[in-house]
Design a protein around this motif. Structure first.
Motif, PDB file in Angstrom:
ATOM      1  N   CYS A 111      52.989  33.870  36.630  1.00  0.00           N
ATOM      2  CA  CYS A 111      54.254  34.639  36.677  1.00  0.00           C
ATOM      3  C   CYS A 111      54.307  35.533  35.448  1.00  0.00           C
ATOM      4  N   ILE A 112      53.288  36.346  35.296  1.00  0.00           N
ATOM      5  CA  ILE A 112      53.093  37.151  34.087  1.00  0.00           C
ATOM      6  C   ILE A 112      52.833  38.605  34.498  1.00  0.00           C
ATOM      7  N   PRO A 113      52.858  39.545  33.554  1.00  0.00           N
ATOM      8  CA  PRO A 113      52.605  40.936  33.944  1.00  0.00           C
ATOM      9  C   PRO A 113      51.247  41.097  34.634  1.00  0.00           C
ATOM     10  N   VAL A 114      51.189  42.044  35.555  1.00  0.00           N
ATOM     11  CA  VAL A 114      49.987  42.278  36.366  1.00  0.00           C
ATOM     12  C   VAL A 114      48.727  42.433  35.501  1.00  0.00           C
ATOM     13  N   GLY A 115      48.856  43.149  34.400  1.00  0.00           N
ATOM     14  CA  GLY A 115      47.694  43.416  33.549  1.00  0.00           C
ATOM     15  C   GLY A 115      47.140  42.176  32.861  1.00  0.00           C
ATOM     16  N   ALA A 116      47.922  41.100  32.815  1.00  0.00           N
ATOM     17  CA  ALA A 116      47.467  39.880  32.137  1.00  0.00           C
ATOM     18  C   ALA A 116      46.801  38.904  33.101  1.00  0.00           C
ATOM     19  N   CYS A 117      46.853  39.185  34.418  1.00  0.00           N
ATOM     20  CA  CYS A 117      46.380  38.200  35.410  1.00  0.00           C
ATOM     21  C   CYS A 117      44.872  37.954  35.334  1.00  0.00           C
ATOM     22  N   GLY A 118      44.069  39.012  35.146  1.00  0.00           N
ATOM     23  CA  GLY A 118      42.606  38.853  35.089  1.00  0.00           C
ATOM     24  C   GLY A 118      42.195  37.952  33.922  1.00  0.00           C
ATOM     25  N   PRO A 119      42.598  38.301  32.688  1.00  0.00           N
ATOM     26  CA  PRO A 119      42.230  37.463  31.550  1.00  0.00           C
ATOM     27  C   PRO A 119      42.710  36.016  31.681  1.00  0.00           C
ATOM     28  N   VAL A 120      43.902  35.808  32.230  1.00  0.00           N
ATOM     29  CA  VAL A 120      44.400  34.429  32.362  1.00  0.00           C
ATOM     30  C   VAL A 120      43.586  33.687  33.431  1.00  0.00           C
ATOM     31  N   ALA A 121      43.206  34.369  34.513  1.00  0.00           N
ATOM     32  CA  ALA A 121      42.365  33.722  35.536  1.00  0.00           C
ATOM     33  C   ALA A 121      41.039  33.265  34.918  1.00  0.00           C
ATOM     34  N   ALA A 122      40.458  34.106  34.062  1.00  0.00           N
ATOM     35  CA  ALA A 122      39.184  33.751  33.413  1.00  0.00           C
ATOM     36  C   ALA A 122      39.374  32.517  32.526  1.00  0.00           C
ATOM     37  N   GLU A 123      40.520  32.477  31.858  1.00  0.00           N
ATOM     38  CA  GLU A 123      40.788  31.375  30.925  1.00  0.00           C
ATOM     39  C   GLU A 123      40.965  30.028  31.645  1.00  0.00           C
ATOM     40  N   ILE A 124      41.626  30.037  32.795  1.00  0.00           N
ATOM     41  CA  ILE A 124      41.952  28.763  33.470  1.00  0.00           C
ATOM     42  C   ILE A 124      40.887  28.308  34.463  1.00  0.00           C
TER      43      ILE A 124
END
Ligand code: NAP
Length: 322
Positions: free
Chosen positions: A74-87
């Motif tokens: 539930c974060i800004p669109v631009g942050a979704c890729g990096p967070v997906a990589a992290e989790i």
């Protein structure tokens, strides 16, 4: 047998308007045994702990997703890729991974390559919001009678899509499935371009030196007031929307500019018939929106709160009965 909307553990990464509304609604509806959340800043995490609307607040995204059956970014669109990589390496096999981003094709492109084949990726966009943001802005009724669009990539397990559909329906939303590209085109005209116009007109009024700022504020009871509400929307979120849905918004903008040119010429030529015909057509569109229940015919000030709280599901949390 219908699909259960319930999960053992839901992880919400990001706790602002949308994350906070999902948490409140899911808790009210008894959709999870446990809701775990995290946010980027310690300030937001501390505030969420004080609000007491989730079971656990953890410090990192990795901690949040561990053991979760449903993970929603539930974060800004631009942050979704990096967070997906992290989790990615910490997701429970079989989990459903979703998001709530207002743009879909770029989120799919940015997230999908990081996610393991053992999870089900079902992106979502609840078409519901306000101009407010942050952990205090969410409310359980936000999604009632609003659309939530799911955009599962090709090959997604149909059962996972159905489960997420049941979840959003239990939050009160009407759910539709479409491709990410089609979603982005539809939202470019219904949401993104109107926001761009609102941001422009409010900026233009601010710069218009013949009218003092106090007059702009004082007489804003006309159409301008509605634009100021839209233009108060979160700058980070909307920066990301325009950067990530650039092509579709530019396509709509070019059509809009051509249509604006036609109205400009009608005014220059004193062509009242052309103006009247155009305004009659747009009035019919507004009446169509009201007639399908997407808005109220009442003036938008002094309206009662539109959303009535959903009664909790009759059955409290129980093991899935799919
Ligand atoms: P919000 O109220 O501003 O909350 C955003 C949350 O994301 C906060 O918890 C924030 O953490 C966190 N965050 C911000 N930048 C981050 C980053 N770079 N990495 C990790 N976390 C980050 O926003 P929102 O309105 O809920 O919007 C969230 C998403 O929902 C966006 O993708 C938006 O497109 C979508 N959406 C919004 C609306 C709407 O009307 N607002 C409607 C539908 C969908 P901190 O508080 O710690 O900074």
């Amino acid at each position: 047998m219908s699909t259960s909307p319930r999960f053992d553990r839901i992880a919400l990464i990001g706790f602002g308007l949308i994350g906070g509304s999902i948490a409140r609604a899911a808790r009210q509806q008894g959709l999870a045994k446990e809701i775990v959340t995290t946010a980027r800043s310690a300030k937001t995490r501390e505030r969420v702990m004080k609000l007491g609307v989730v079971d656990r607040v953890v410090e990192t995204n990795v901690e949040a997703v561990q053991g979760a059956d449903l993970v929603i970014l539930c974060i800004p669109v631009g942050a979704c890729g990096p967070v997906a990589a992290e989790i990615a390496d910490h997701l429970k096999p079989g989990a459903i991974v979703s998001d709530v981003g207002s743009v879909k094709a770029s989120v799919v492109k940015d997230m999908a390559p990081h996610l393991p084949a053992t999870v089900h990726f079902v992106p979502a966009h609840p078409v519901a919001g306000t101009e407010h943001s942050g952990p205090d802005s969410g409310f359980a009724e936000l999604f009632i009678n609003r659309w939530c669009i799911l955009t599962p990539p090709e090959g997604t397990d149909a059962k996972a899509t159905e489960k997420l559909r049941a979840f959003w329906a239990a939050l009160g939303a009407k759910v539709e499935v479409m491709t990410p590209e089609h979603h982005d085109l539809v939202l470019a005209i219904t949401s993104h371009l109107p926001h761009l116009i609102a941001y422009t007109i409010v900026g233009t009024a601010e710069e218009f030196s013949n009218v003092s700022r106090s007059e702009v504020l004082k007489f804003s009871a006309g159409g301008f007031r509605d634009f100021t509400r839209i233009a108060a929307s979160d700058p980070t979120m909307w920066r990301d929307v325009f950067l990530h849905n650039k092509d579709a918004v530019l396509e709509m903008l070019s059509q809009f500019s051509a249509d604006l040119g036609k109205l400009t010429r009608a005014m220059q030529d004193g062509d009242g018939d052309a103006l009247f015909e155009h305004f009659t057509r747009t009035r019919a569109i507004r009446r169509g929106i009201v007639s399908i229940g997407q808005d109220s015919a009442a003036p938008d000030f002094g309206r009662p709160h539109p959303a009535k709280a959903l009664a909790p599901l009759a059955r409290p949390y129980a093991a899935d009965s799919e």
